[in-house]
Write an enzyme that holds these catalytic residues in place. Structure first.
Site, short mmCIF file in Angstrom:
data_model
loop_
_atom_site.label_atom_id
_atom_site.label_comp_id
_atom_site.label_asym_id
_atom_site.label_seq_id
_atom_site.Cartn_x
_atom_site.Cartn_y
_atom_site.Cartn_z
N THR A 148 9.90 16.09 -1.04
CA THR A 148 9.87 17.19 -0.19
C THR A 148 10.77 17.32 0.64
OG1 THR A 148 7.46 16.26 -0.06
CG2 THR A 148 8.08 17.74 1.72
N ASN B 282 -2.40 -4.04 7.87
CA ASN B 282 -2.77 -3.88 9.27
C ASN B 282 -3.43 -2.31 9.62
OD1 ASN B 282 -2.05 -6.45 10.20
ND2 ASN B 282 0.29 -5.87 10.32
N TYR C 55 9.82 -0.40 -3.38
CA TYR C 55 9.08 1.02 -2.89
C TYR C 55 8.15 1.47 -4.04
CZ TYR C 55 8.96 5.83 -1.19
OH TYR C 55 8.32 7.08 -0.95
#
Ligand code: NAD
Ligand code: UDP
Length: 430
Positions: free
Chosen positions: A280, A204, A250
């Protein structure tokens, strides 16, 4: 409620120089801002005080508030805690933090999907302070309105509750597509939804980029390399991923998202950027998201045992949030369409990392005059399935094409994050 004042933090970079600003001028896009401006947005997201009573009058509270917020009180809301009814009244900001006034030719309309999450909210802060128009799309699955609430109402800012698996129409110049849960417990909570978010969500947003001719950056991940057979991981390595394991939703989701991006690039000329982000950490990470940095700090601060999975010999390389945001902005504004690793190459075994976090938590507690009753233990738990054994980025490409490399030491970043979680505990929000 007793509040401890944050001692001023002096942050030194890897070469021992003090860090006072983050960001830099690259590729005609200036992203440099004072570190204190950003800190005022996350180290004290809001201030909680107790309702005035006979013993503590309003003037004293105001004085305490000014002291606590250290000159940025105009940009902080002051929430009032009513101890008798155990309720809280939220206030709104008296003034938004100053943002740059850019000429229309330089001001970009920027869409940040997943902008209420950990990484997204820091990117939003930076882009807002720089003077751009920012729209955040988020379904608040793992993100929270509180991470960007300090911008709600600002004329340059819009927050939209939207799930990216549904199409969305807007006009924009740049899209940072970050929407996707990132911590293993979160993305495994509903694996099918994670795959839908990665595939349909990216489809999208790429369709939107195609229609608007916006430049599109996707936050991919080191997980595309899986449990790597090559060390450190270079962008040309194709990876070693189990397609049916618990992490596949994932890992494979991000791999197909990259494939989609290159499909749109080759077929329709969509201007894409692919950031492969390595682990991170930083303030605003959900303290209970199950990732190792948040787990270890929260456990150590609460005096609980720190849980190392497996024998603790697996490695990770941890990057501080401001370095990542510098890298993402540099990549977006560069001409580089190949994937680029964005990470810190300081590699730790998870066992050593637990010891380092414990030492830093103890240091901060000592500076604040707190004496813990016992030293927290490091305990060992079973290793999750398919947990990668080694991970360290080869950042040669980022150095060459973006002139980017991490500035923050892991120790400096951890100290700041410990202070952030401590403040949350004091405020009662954690
Ligand atoms: P996060 O979970 O804090 O943020 C993700 C955000 O996306 C949240 O605000 C969440 O509500 C939103 N979201 C999730 N599904 C959505 C959907 N279907 N529609 C709309 N919004 C949705 O995670 P993060 O650490 O900020 O990660 C941001 C991005 O960076 C992710 O794409 C992640 O894969 C990538 N990344 C992060 C790391 C890291 O160490 N933090 C490492 C590699 C890649
Ligand atoms: N880990 C750990 N204890 C924890 C959480 C994680 O030992 O409380 C380990 C985990 O098994 C992995 C590493 O820390 O080897 C990094 O985990 P995280 O979930 O932060 O990210 P990953 O890189 O695995 O996606």
């Amino acid at each position: 409620m007793s509040v401890s004042q944050t001692p001023s933090i002096r942050t030194l970079d890897k070469s021992g120089k003090e860090i006072t600003t983050v960001g830099f001028q690259r590729f005609g896009f200036d992203c440099e801002v004072p570190l204190d401006t950003l800190r005022s947005l996350y180290l004290r997201p809001h201030y909680v005080t107790v309702a005035a009573n006979a013993e503590e009058d309003e003037a004293k509270q105001l004085e305490q508030h000014a002291h606590f917020t250290r000159g940025s009180e105009l940009y902080q809301s002051k929430s009032i805690f009513h101890a008798d009814t155990h309720s809280i009244s939220y206030t709104t900001l008296s003034r938004f933090p100053p943002v740059k006034l850019l000429p229309p030719t330089q001001r970009k309309r920027i869409l940040v999907t997943g902008g209420a999450g950990f990484v997204g909210s820091h990117l939003v802060d930076r882009l807002m302070v720089l003077g751009h128009e920012v729209t955040v799309l988020d379904n608040f699955f793992t993100g929270s309105k509180t991470t960007v609430s300090h911008w709600v109402g600002h004329p340059n800012f819009e927050l939209v509750r939207h799930d990216v698996v549904e199409p969305f129409m807007i006009e924009c110049d740049q899209i940072y597509h970050l929407a996707c849960p990132a911590s293993p417990p979160h993305y495994q909570f509903n694996a099918v939804k994670t795959i839908k978010t990665s595939f349909m969500g990216t489809l999208n947003m790429l369709g939107l980029a195609k229609r608007t001719k916006a430049r599109f950056l996707i936050s991919s991940t080191s997980e595309v390399y899986g449990d790597p057979e090559v060390h450190p991981q270079h962008e040309d390595y194709w990876g070693h991923v189990n397609p049916i394991g618990p992490r596949a939703c994932y890992d494979e989701g991000k791999r197909v998202a990259e494939t989609l991006a290159y499909g749109f690039h080759r077929q329709d000329g969509v201007d894409i950027r692919v950031a492969r982000i390595f682990n991170t950490y930083g303030p605003r990470m959900n303290p209970f998201d199950g990732r190792v940095v948040s787990n270890f700090i929260v456990q150590a601060l609460r005096g609980e045992d720190m849980t190392v999975y497996g024998d603790g010999k697996q490695t990770r390389s941890f990057q501080y949030i401001h370095d990542l945001i510098d890298g993402l902005i540099a990549l977006m504004n560069s001409d580089e369409t190949r994937p680029v690793n964005v990470g810190n190459s300081d590699e730790f075994t998870i066992g050593d990392f637990a010891t380092l976090v414990r030492e830093i938590v103890e240091k901060v507690q000592k500076e604040d005059g707190e004496l813990p009753t016992r030293r927290v233990e490091i305990v060992y738990k079973p290793m999750p399935t398919d947990d990668p054994q080694k991970r360290r980025p080869d950042t040669t490409r980022a150095k060459e094409v973006l002139q980017w490399q991490p500035r923050w030491t892991v120790r400096m970043g951890l100290e700041e994050m410990v202070r952030y979680y401590k403040a949350k505990i004091v405020e009662g929000s954690m």
